[in-house]
Scaffold this motif. Structure first.
Motif, PDB file in Angstrom:
ATOM      1  N   SER A 103       0.831  -1.199   0.000  1.00 54.38           N
ATOM      2  CA  SER A 103       0.000   0.000   0.000  1.00 54.38           C
ATOM      3  C   SER A 103       0.869   1.253   0.000  1.00 54.38           C
ATOM      4  O   SER A 103       2.098   1.179   0.000  1.00 54.38           O
ATOM      5  CB  SER A 103      -0.929  -0.010   1.224  1.00 54.38           C
ATOM      6  OG  SER A 103      -1.889   1.019   1.145  1.00 54.38           O
ATOM      7  N   VAL A 104       0.195   2.385   0.013  1.00 51.43           N
ATOM      8  CA  VAL A 104       0.857   3.685   0.115  1.00 51.43           C
ATOM      9  C   VAL A 104       0.701   4.156   1.548  1.00 51.43           C
ATOM     10  O   VAL A 104      -0.421   4.222   2.069  1.00 51.43           O
ATOM     11  CB  VAL A 104       0.228   4.709  -0.847  1.00 51.43           C
ATOM     12  CG1 VAL A 104       0.958   6.050  -0.759  1.00 51.43           C
ATOM     13  CG2 VAL A 104       0.225   4.186  -2.272  1.00 51.43           C
ATOM     14  N   LEU A 162       8.512   8.840  -1.567  1.00 49.40           N
ATOM     15  CA  LEU A 162       8.148  10.130  -2.133  1.00 49.40           C
ATOM     16  C   LEU A 162       8.247  11.189  -1.052  1.00 49.40           C
ATOM     17  O   LEU A 162       7.862  10.952   0.095  1.00 49.40           O
ATOM     18  CB  LEU A 162       6.712  10.106  -2.685  1.00 49.40           C
ATOM     19  CG  LEU A 162       6.429   9.196  -3.875  1.00 49.40           C
ATOM     20  CD1 LEU A 162       4.940   9.179  -4.183  1.00 49.40           C
ATOM     21  CD2 LEU A 162       7.212   9.652  -5.097  1.00 49.40           C
ATOM     22  N   SER A 163       8.757  12.342  -1.407  1.00 50.46           N
ATOM     23  CA  SER A 163       8.875  13.431  -0.442  1.00 50.46           C
ATOM     24  C   SER A 163       7.491  13.955  -0.077  1.00 50.46           C
ATOM     25  O   SER A 163       6.510  13.722  -0.784  1.00 50.46           O
ATOM     26  CB  SER A 163       9.712  14.568  -1.026  1.00 50.46           C
ATOM     27  OG  SER A 163       9.038  15.145  -2.149  1.00 50.46           O
ATOM     28  N   ALA A 164       7.426  14.680   1.037  1.00 53.13           N
ATOM     29  CA  ALA A 164       6.151  15.240   1.497  1.00 53.13           C
ATOM     30  C   ALA A 164       5.547  16.165   0.447  1.00 53.13           C
ATOM     31  O   ALA A 164       4.316  16.278   0.340  1.00 53.13           O
ATOM     32  CB  ALA A 164       6.358  15.985   2.811  1.00 53.13           C
ATOM     33  N   SER A 165       6.393  16.808  -0.343  1.00 56.66           N
ATOM     34  CA  SER A 165       5.903  17.737  -1.366  1.00 56.66           C
ATOM     35  C   SER A 165       5.225  17.014  -2.536  1.00 56.66           C
ATOM     36  O   SER A 165       4.560  17.648  -3.359  1.00 56.66           O
ATOM     37  CB  SER A 165       7.049  18.603  -1.897  1.00 56.66           C
ATOM     38  OG  SER A 165       8.026  17.795  -2.543  1.00 56.66           O
ATOM     39  N   ARG A 166       5.398  15.707  -2.602  1.00 59.53           N
ATOM     40  CA  ARG A 166       4.793  14.933  -3.687  1.00 59.53           C
ATOM     41  C   ARG A 166       3.568  14.155  -3.209  1.00 59.53           C
ATOM     42  O   ARG A 166       3.274  13.057  -3.664  1.00 59.53           O
ATOM     43  CB  ARG A 166       5.827  13.981  -4.297  1.00 59.53           C
ATOM     44  CG  ARG A 166       6.978  14.696  -4.995  1.00 59.53           C
ATOM     45  CD  ARG A 166       7.902  13.713  -5.663  1.00 59.53           C
ATOM     46  NE  ARG A 166       7.221  12.947  -6.704  1.00 59.53           N
ATOM     47  CZ  ARG A 166       7.762  11.901  -7.321  1.00 59.53           C
ATOM     48  NH1 ARG A 166       8.967  11.475  -6.968  1.00 59.53           N
ATOM     49  NH2 ARG A 166       7.095  11.246  -8.256  1.00 59.53           N
ATOM     50  N   LYS A 167       2.830  14.768  -2.307  1.00 60.14           N
ATOM     51  CA  LYS A 167       1.630  14.132  -1.765  1.00 60.14           C
ATOM     52  C   LYS A 167       0.631  13.797  -2.867  1.00 60.14           C
ATOM     53  O   LYS A 167      -0.009  12.742  -2.843  1.00 60.14           O
ATOM     54  CB  LYS A 167       0.979  15.041  -0.714  1.00 60.14           C
ATOM     55  CG  LYS A 167      -0.280  14.449  -0.098  1.00 60.14           C
ATOM     56  CD  LYS A 167      -0.845  15.370   0.971  1.00 60.14           C
ATOM     57  CE  LYS A 167      -2.103  14.762   1.585  1.00 60.14           C
ATOM     58  NZ  LYS A 167      -2.660  15.618   2.658  1.00 60.14           N
ATOM     59  N   ASP A 168       0.473  14.694  -3.836  1.00 61.46           N
ATOM     60  CA  ASP A 168      -0.475  14.453  -4.930  1.00 61.46           C
ATOM     61  C   ASP A 168      -0.126  13.169  -5.687  1.00 61.46           C
ATOM     62  O   ASP A 168      -1.012  12.385  -6.044  1.00 61.46           O
ATOM     63  CB  ASP A 168      -0.501  15.628  -5.903  1.00 61.46           C
ATOM     64  CG  ASP A 168      -1.198  16.850  -5.317  1.00 61.46           C
ATOM     65  OD1 ASP A 168      -1.821  16.702  -4.250  1.00 61.46           O
ATOM     66  OD2 ASP A 168      -1.103  17.935  -5.910  1.00 61.46           O
ATOM     67  N   ASP A 169       1.164  12.950  -5.928  1.00 54.68           N
ATOM     68  CA  ASP A 169       1.597  11.737  -6.623  1.00 54.68           C
ATOM     69  C   ASP A 169       1.298  10.497  -5.782  1.00 54.68           C
ATOM     70  O   ASP A 169       0.888   9.461  -6.302  1.00 54.68           O
ATOM     71  CB  ASP A 169       3.089  11.797  -6.946  1.00 54.68           C
ATOM     72  CG  ASP A 169       3.417  12.806  -8.035  1.00 54.68           C
ATOM     73  OD1 ASP A 169       2.535  13.033  -8.890  1.00 54.68           O
ATOM     74  OD2 ASP A 169       4.518  13.355  -8.023  1.00 54.68           O
ATOM     75  N   ALA A 170       1.509  10.625  -4.471  1.00 53.05           N
ATOM     76  CA  ALA A 170       1.225   9.497  -3.579  1.00 53.05           C
ATOM     77  C   ALA A 170      -0.261   9.152  -3.606  1.00 53.05           C
ATOM     78  O   ALA A 170      -0.642   7.976  -3.650  1.00 53.05           O
ATOM     79  CB  ALA A 170       1.670   9.837  -2.154  1.00 53.05           C
ATOM     80  N   PHE A 222       6.161   9.795   2.022  1.00 50.43           N
ATOM     81  CA  PHE A 222       5.255   8.716   1.640  1.00 50.43           C
ATOM     82  C   PHE A 222       6.081   7.551   1.104  1.00 50.43           C
ATOM     83  O   PHE A 222       7.049   7.770   0.368  1.00 50.43           O
ATOM     84  CB  PHE A 222       4.268   9.189   0.577  1.00 50.43           C
ATOM     85  CG  PHE A 222       3.316  10.238   1.078  1.00 50.43           C
ATOM     86  CD1 PHE A 222       2.081   9.882   1.615  1.00 50.43           C
ATOM     87  CD2 PHE A 222       3.657  11.588   1.033  1.00 50.43           C
ATOM     88  CE1 PHE A 222       1.216  10.843   2.092  1.00 50.43           C
ATOM     89  CE2 PHE A 222       2.795  12.563   1.504  1.00 50.43           C
ATOM     90  CZ  PHE A 222       1.566  12.189   2.040  1.00 50.43           C
ATOM     91  N   VAL A 223       5.697   6.356   1.489  1.00 47.32           N
ATOM     92  CA  VAL A 223       6.430   5.172   1.043  1.00 47.32           C
ATOM     93  C   VAL A 223       5.469   4.159   0.435  1.00 47.32           C
ATOM     94  O   VAL A 223       4.326   4.039   0.856  1.00 47.32           O
ATOM     95  CB  VAL A 223       7.209   4.500   2.201  1.00 47.32           C
ATOM     96  CG1 VAL A 223       8.297   5.428   2.706  1.00 47.32           C
ATOM     97  CG2 VAL A 223       6.288   4.079   3.332  1.00 47.32           C
ATOM     98  N   ILE A 224       5.949   3.472  -0.588  1.00 44.56           N
ATOM     99  CA  ILE A 224       5.250   2.299  -1.120  1.00 44.56           C
ATOM    100  C   ILE A 224       5.855   1.120  -0.377  1.00 44.56           C
ATOM    101  O   ILE A 224       7.041   0.821  -0.550  1.00 44.56           O
ATOM    102  CB  ILE A 224       5.455   2.134  -2.640  1.00 44.56           C
ATOM    103  CG1 ILE A 224       5.278   3.473  -3.363  1.00 44.56           C
ATOM    104  CG2 ILE A 224       4.512   1.070  -3.185  1.00 44.56           C
ATOM    105  CD1 ILE A 224       3.933   4.117  -3.151  1.00 44.56           C
ATOM    106  N   ALA A 225       5.086   0.481   0.473  1.00 47.33           N
ATOM    107  CA  ALA A 225       5.641  -0.550   1.350  1.00 47.33           C
ATOM    108  C   ALA A 225       4.724  -1.769   1.412  1.00 47.33           C
ATOM    109  O   ALA A 225       3.532  -1.688   1.099  1.00 47.33           O
ATOM    110  CB  ALA A 225       5.861   0.015   2.746  1.00 47.33           C
TER     111      ALA A 225
END
Length: 426
Positions: free
Chosen positions: A90-91, A153-161, A132-135
């Protein structure tokens, strides 16, 4: 704890050896490696294969096959392998970095986990709070363990997550409520309530139209389900000039554009085809392309006259988005279902055998429709901009009914139905 971690690691390592040496599994694993060659490290490929691959007619997981094919395996290792077969990818948002693991918030099922790492924490240098991590995690003896982190993913890439989370929900909608019984109860309550409204509105639990009108039809029902506005939908129920099956290019979306294309709806597709809007009282609402064509095959005096009848049957049986309930629904309407399907496939299967062969995942799990699940998902709502983070959104107090076309009281400038109102749509 150290002994338990060692035993878990040993089982994982033994399974990795198993897929490279077992006579039945090795050829399939080698073929899989060819498909991911150059795009994935060997260890990552092993993990993907072990935890995502199912083999054989009964589609058994790799850990299950490992147990069946390993003699004198200790009982504790059998239990670990069984637990591994139920691991979840999951994310997650990293809330805290702990001494021997992480506190992770599962963006998909909206639940907080304390997970213990199977490897030294130094392996995760650079992973910190807010990222954010894919784990992949799994539960064993009421504790959760971290198997791997495959992406950060960095915190700034929340939309991508969030976008990636939505992609995973569409692929496996059950991820939203697995290991979260409260969420499942909420979804089941919604399904029961909206199913009643669907019957009130259409007088039936299914209706067929063309892709040009399907979006409008669903929107009109949403208006009724939300506000009781029972508009006349009869002009939106149109049959195609011909019931036929063909490939629709938009159904083969890549990850990069899947969300944009899905938001375009059926009407954005250039070709005309039929769409069935169906409400399953157990699994929720579906919008099924070529549902009318699928039924027409069993209604026609000569089913071979339906264009691409064989590909249509294959499409409905092999497409993992179509539930066992959907196949049973069509079979119950047409007494010749088994006869026609067997004639096309060259088999001699009963309905139960057909379902077991093609829809075993649905027989073994409760998988609510992605349409229903998505609108109960905060990840999806946030991805679309329907709602903002709770801490950044002003509280809205409304003492009168808001029309779907009225400005949204949150101040976004959007119509209510395109903003906060969308969060309560079907």
């Amino acid at each position: 704890m150290q002994e338990e971690l060692k035993e878990i690691n040993d089982v994982v390592k033994n399974i990795a050896v198993f897929i490279q040496e077992n006579e039945a599994v090795k050829p399939d694993f080698e073929e899989y490696l060819k498909t991911v060659s150059g795009s994935m490290h060997f260890q990552a490929a092993c993990f993907n294969y072990i935890f995502e691959r199912n083999l054989g007619e009964n589609l058994k997981s790799i850990p299950q096959l490992f147990v069946e094919n390993t003699k004198k395996l200790p009982a504790s290792q059998k239990k670990i392998a069984e637990a591994l077969s139920h691991s979840v990818s999951s994310v997650f948002e990293v809330k805290k970095v702990l001494k021997n693991g992480f506190e992770l918030y599962n963006v998909i099922n909206e639940k907080l986990y304390n997970v213990t790492s199977l490897v030294k924490m130094t392996s995760f240098r650079g992973v910190g709070g807010g990222q954010f991590v894919i784990a992949r995690i799994f539960e064993y003896k009421k504790s959760y363990y971290l198997l791997e982190i495959s992406g950060v993913l960095s915190a700034s890439r929340k939309d991508d997550a969030l976008r990636f989370a939505v992609a995973k929900i569409i692929e496996n909608p059950e991820l939203v409520y697995n290991d979260n019984p409260e969420k499942l109860k909420e979804i089941e309550k919604d399904i029961k309530k909206v199913h009643k409204k669907f019957l009130e509105y259409f007088g039936n639990d299914e209706v067929v139209t063309t892709n040009k009108f399907a979006d409008d039809l669903i929107g009109m029902f949403n208006d009724y389900a939300e506000g009781g506005e029972k508009a006349d939908y009869t002009e939106k129920v149109k049959m195609p000039d011909e019931f036929k099956f063909f490939n629709v290019s938009e159904f083969n979306n890549s990850y990069e554009n899947f969300l944009e294309n899905s938001l375009g709806g059926f009407s954005s597709h250039s070709e005309e085809y039929d769409v069935g809007v169906i409400f399953d009282e157990e699994l929720g609402m579906y919008a099924i392309p070529f549902y009318g064509t699928f039924n027409k095959i069993f209604e026609a005096k000569d089913f071979t006259k339906v264009v691409n009848y064989d590909k249509c049957i294959e499409y409905f049986l092999t497409n993992d988005k179509f539930s066992a309930n959907l196949i049973k629904r069509v079979a119950e309407k047409h007494k010749n279902f088994e006869k026609v399907v067997n004639a096309v496939l060259g088999t001699d299967l009963t309905l139960d055998e057909i379902l077991q062969k093609y829809k075993s995942r649905y027989l073994e799990n409760k998988i609510v429709s992605s349409t229903t699940v998505l609108y109960r998902s905060k990840a999806f709502s946030n991805t679309l901009g329907i709602i903002e983070e709770q801490e950044n959104k002003p509280q809205i107090e409304v003492d009168h009914k808001i029309g779907r076309n009225d400005p949204c009281p949150c101040g976004s400038g959007k119509k209510y139905k395109k903003c906060c109102g969308a969060a309560v749509s079907v």
